[in-house]
Design an enzyme around this catalytic site. Structure first.
Site, PDB file in Angstrom:
ATOM      1  N   CYS A 197      -6.191   2.007  -0.835  1.00  0.00           N
ATOM      2  CA  CYS A 197      -6.225   1.090   0.320  1.00  0.00           C
ATOM      3  C   CYS A 197      -6.617  -0.317  -0.127  1.00  0.00           C
ATOM      4  CB  CYS A 197      -7.208   1.604   1.383  1.00  0.00           C
ATOM      5  SG  CYS A 197      -7.539   0.377   2.662  1.00  0.00           S
ATOM      6  N   CYS A 204       0.831  -1.201   0.000  1.00  0.00           N
ATOM      7  CA  CYS A 204       0.000   0.000   0.000  1.00  0.00           C
ATOM      8  C   CYS A 204       0.872   1.261   0.000  1.00  0.00           C
ATOM      9  CB  CYS A 204      -0.880  -0.002   1.255  1.00  0.00           C
ATOM     10  SG  CYS A 204      -1.805   1.518   1.430  1.00  0.00           S
ATOM     11  N   GLU A 217     -26.534 -10.711  26.246  1.00  0.00           N
ATOM     12  CA  GLU A 217     -25.826  -9.536  25.720  1.00  0.00           C
ATOM     13  C   GLU A 217     -26.362  -8.296  26.443  1.00  0.00           C
ATOM     14  OE1 GLU A 217     -23.459  -8.470  23.345  1.00  0.00           O
ATOM     15  OE2 GLU A 217     -24.159  -6.471  23.853  1.00  0.00           O
ATOM     16  N   CYS A 267      -2.920   0.025   9.083  1.00  0.00           N
ATOM     17  CA  CYS A 267      -2.131  -1.212   9.097  1.00  0.00           C
ATOM     18  C   CYS A 267      -0.812  -1.005   9.840  1.00  0.00           C
ATOM     19  CB  CYS A 267      -1.812  -1.666   7.672  1.00  0.00           C
ATOM     20  SG  CYS A 267      -3.266  -2.183   6.757  1.00  0.00           S
ATOM     21  N   TYR A 299     -21.905 -12.699  26.146  1.00  0.00           N
ATOM     22  CA  TYR A 299     -21.374 -11.604  25.329  1.00  0.00           C
ATOM     23  C   TYR A 299     -21.746 -11.899  23.866  1.00  0.00           C
ATOM     24  CZ  TYR A 299     -18.328 -10.788  29.419  1.00  0.00           C
ATOM     25  OH  TYR A 299     -17.830 -10.582  30.673  1.00  0.00           O
ATOM     26  N   CYS A 319      -0.828   6.161   7.093  1.00  0.00           N
ATOM     27  CA  CYS A 319      -2.195   5.847   7.515  1.00  0.00           C
ATOM     28  C   CYS A 319      -2.146   5.025   8.803  1.00  0.00           C
ATOM     29  CB  CYS A 319      -2.849   5.058   6.382  1.00  0.00           C
ATOM     30  SG  CYS A 319      -4.223   4.052   6.866  1.00  0.00           S
ATOM     31  N   ASP A 329     -17.375 -14.657  24.622  1.00  0.00           N
ATOM     32  CA  ASP A 329     -16.651 -13.857  23.621  1.00  0.00           C
ATOM     33  C   ASP A 329     -16.609 -12.409  24.119  1.00  0.00           C
ATOM     34  OD1 ASP A 329     -15.524 -12.729  21.370  1.00  0.00           O
ATOM     35  OD2 ASP A 329     -17.207 -13.142  20.033  1.00  0.00           O
ATOM     36  N   CYS A 353     -10.081 -11.754  21.878  1.00  0.00           N
ATOM     37  CA  CYS A 353      -9.377 -10.847  20.961  1.00  0.00           C
ATOM     38  C   CYS A 353      -8.203 -10.186  21.678  1.00  0.00           C
ATOM     39  CB  CYS A 353     -10.344  -9.797  20.410  1.00  0.00           C
ATOM     40  SG  CYS A 353     -11.187  -8.847  21.688  1.00  0.00           S
TER      41      CYS A 353
HETATM   42  C1  LIG Z   1     -16.260  -9.200  21.185  1.00  0.00           C
HETATM   43  S1  LIG Z   1     -17.971  -8.742  21.065  1.00  0.00           S
HETATM   44  C2  LIG Z   1     -18.638 -10.306  20.634  1.00  0.00           C
HETATM   45  C3  LIG Z   1     -19.914 -10.234  19.887  1.00  0.00           C
HETATM   46  C4  LIG Z   1     -20.343 -11.483  19.124  1.00  0.00           C
HETATM   47  N1  LIG Z   1     -19.950 -12.721  19.730  1.00  0.00           N
HETATM   48  C5  LIG Z   1     -19.840 -11.382  17.684  1.00  0.00           C
HETATM   49  O1  LIG Z   1     -18.876 -12.063  17.334  1.00  0.00           O
HETATM   50  O2  LIG Z   1     -20.422 -10.641  16.899  1.00  0.00           O
HETATM   51  C6  LIG Z   1     -18.352  -8.522  22.762  1.00  0.00           C
HETATM   52  C7  LIG Z   1     -19.805  -8.231  23.064  1.00  0.00           C
HETATM   53  O3  LIG Z   1     -19.952  -8.131  24.482  1.00  0.00           O
HETATM   54  C8  LIG Z   1     -20.913  -7.148  24.790  1.00  0.00           C
HETATM   55  N2  LIG Z   1     -20.675  -6.749  26.180  1.00  0.00           N
HETATM   56  C9  LIG Z   1     -19.758  -5.871  26.654  1.00  0.00           C
HETATM   57  N3  LIG Z   1     -19.819  -5.819  27.992  1.00  0.00           N
HETATM   58  C10 LIG Z   1     -20.787  -6.684  28.381  1.00  0.00           C
HETATM   59  C11 LIG Z   1     -21.304  -7.083  29.640  1.00  0.00           C
HETATM   60  N4  LIG Z   1     -20.831  -6.559  30.755  1.00  0.00           N
HETATM   61  N5  LIG Z   1     -22.268  -8.004  29.674  1.00  0.00           N
HETATM   62  C12 LIG Z   1     -22.749  -8.556  28.522  1.00  0.00           C
HETATM   63  N6  LIG Z   1     -22.311  -8.220  27.297  1.00  0.00           N
HETATM   64  C13 LIG Z   1     -21.334  -7.292  27.223  1.00  0.00           C
HETATM   65  C14 LIG Z   1     -20.664  -6.068  23.748  1.00  0.00           C
HETATM   66  O4  LIG Z   1     -21.820  -5.252  23.602  1.00  0.00           O
HETATM   67  C15 LIG Z   1     -20.346  -6.906  22.515  1.00  0.00           C
HETATM   68  O5  LIG Z   1     -21.524  -7.175  21.791  1.00  0.00           O
END
Ligand SMILES: C[S@@+](CC[C@H](N)C(=O)[O-])C[C@H]1O[C@@H](n2cnc3c(N)ncnc32)[C@H](O)[C@@H]1O
Length: 445
Positions: free
Chosen positions: A155, A68, A325, A77, A304, A74, A371, A398
């Site tokens: 990009c 790029c 969630e 990356c 989550y 930028c 997650d 992540c």
């Molecule tokens: C890494 S994302 C994962 C979302 C989903 N698994 C996906 O891949 O699309 C984390 C999620 O946790 C939610 N979140 C953050 N804090 C939270 C909490 N205290 N209790 C429940 N959910 C929460 C966020 O709104 C978000 O949607």
């Protein structure tokens, strides 16, 4: 600040390389493992320092010319100067180091699943309007200075269609002499442009954010019409890009798009969170589904859950699924996605993970998938999970640092780490995703 010659040992977090001259730790920006560089110290602390590589004296065989033209300028990356296989090795190394000391590591940590074609993969790109030498630019924020914009025409993370949309919108606003919004003076009009794509459905959304409405915007659907299935505009002066409720109008099409993941359909609205890498998203959620299936769950929980991709994949292999969630609009979107896929066995509730102790115990799930965002599991959420003591847990992470912390707590409570599979969701950045399968060794709960 002082200049010195350094030899980089390995990549560490945040895309920096580590050097240890005489045992003193220096994090270098712009160096690759094995390289000898001339660097300038940019910040010095008591026990470590940060440095910027100024010249590469002995390059690594993994160094390449960044494909790029705006790499470095930028902020998008971090790794385009590193061959893709070396990026994957670096991410593997960082994950191994974070998990070091946990039982079974390194043997149980698989090689990262990388992309066959690590370009053009993003299904969402946000571009900012800015001014350079009296001309409007539509591009990406400059590294270290989000008020400045570098052109993004070339990009490589976007699709050719997104590139064409960018060019047409830039020409359109130039022809209409529309002013760029100036955050400092709180004057002007154009703020940013978001392009979202269903890579597997061919649907495409163009979403303009401006300080206020302008008659010219009505012409946008005609400008991008053959490339976009829907065009929207939001009028607000909020920072950053999230449009407040009631500020968005649909200029053409249905106001949303769809994406497909492993045969499931997902609705994506202008404010919906969705994994930005469709192909790797399919591999990630497919892996969770397959690992879940091997435990033959009757009752599964997706903690989550976001807009429900994991809960929906679990719906195919578990008799009952509960998604939890805390963000109410995501729960609404997840419910629509469940409906869209006719899954009568998947329910969604809006609740904070740290307050679900009772729900988890009542649910008597045999599998809980978590997650969490980058800070990892909230201590109360971890305590609730351990108290519910499901026989199987899948942790999607992540952030290797918070993953390591949470896994240590789970191991202490009697879980064994069975498998760790890293995935590269964001080629050319330092982000690392990992999926971990755990089994409860000590019966309880
Ligand atoms: C890494 S994302 C994962 C979302 C989903 N698994 C996906 O891949 O699309 C984390 C999620 O946790 C939610 N979140 C953050 N804090 C939270 C909490 N205290 N209790 C429940 N959910 C929460 C966020 O709104 C978000 O949607």
């Amino acid at each position: 600040m002082r200049e010195l010659e350094l030899t980089a040992e390995k990549m560490v977090a945040e895309g920096r390389a580590l050097a240890r001259p005489d045992g003193f730790v220096i994090f270098i920006e712009g160096a690759l493992p094995g390289e000898r560089v001339r660097a300038r110290i940019t910040q010095r602390k008591k026990s470590f320092a940060f440095a910027q590589a100024l010249e590469v004296l002995e390059p690594s065989p993994d160094r390449q010319a960044a494909p790029c033209p705006v790499f470095g300028e930028c902020g998008g990356c971090a790794f385009q100067h590193m061959a893709y296989p070396a990026q994957l090795r670096a991410k593997h190394g960082i994950l191994l180091e974070a998990l070091y000391g946990l039982p079974g590591v390194p043997g149980i940590v698989a090689e990262p699943l990388g992309m066959v074609e690590p370009f053009h993969f993003r299904n969402k790109m946000g571009f900012a309007f800015g001014m350079t030498e009296g001309r409007i630019v539509l591009g990406l924020h400059r590294r270290g200075n989000w008020r400045s914009v570098v052109t993004a025409g070339a990009c490589l993370l976007q699709s050719p269609e997104s590139r064409e949309i960018l060019a047409r919108v830039r020409t359109f606003v130039q022809e209409h002499d529309l002013p760029v919004y100036d955050e400092k003076r709180r004057a002007g009009l154009l703020r940013h442009l978001v392009v979202r794509e269903g890579k597997l459905t061919g649907e495409r959304m163009v979403h303009l954010h401006a300080a206020e409405r302008h008659l010219a915007f009505e012409q946008l659907p005609a400008v991008v019409g053959d490339l976009a299935t829907t065009v929207l505009a939001s009028f607000h002066t909020r920072v950053p890009e999230a449009a407040p409720p009631g500020s968005t109008v649909v200029l053409s099409g249905p106001g949303l798009i769809h994406e497909r993941l492993n045969g499931f359909l997902f609705e994506i609205g202008p404010a919906t969170f969705f994994q930005t890498n469709t192909l790797q998203g399919e591999r990630l959620f497919g892996l969770v589904r397959d690992w879940a299936a091997s435990g033959r769950p009757e009752r599964a929980v997706d903690l989550y859950a976001g807009t429900g991709p994991i809960a929906i994949h679990l719906g195919a292999v578990s008799q009952q699924v509960l998604g939890i969630e805390s963000h109410a609009p995501s729960v609404d979107a997840a419910r629509r996605n469940v409906e869209l896929n006719s899954l009568a066995n998947v329910r969604m509730v809006c609740a904070k993970a740290e307050r679900v102790g009772e729900t988890l115990r009542e649910e008597r799930a045999d599998l809980v998938v978590v997650d969490p965002p980058r800070p990892g599991l909230n201590p109360k959420a971890l305590a609730a999970l351990l108290a519910a003591a499901p026989p199987h847990v899948i942790y999607v992470s992540c952030n290797p640092a918070t993953l390591a912390r949470d896994l240590a707590g789970m191991v202490e409570a009697g879980y064994g780490i069975e498998q760790v599979q890293p995935l590269d969701m964001f080629p050319h950045t330092f982000h690392i995703e990992a999926v971990v399968r755990l089994e409860r060794k000590i019966k309880g709960g």
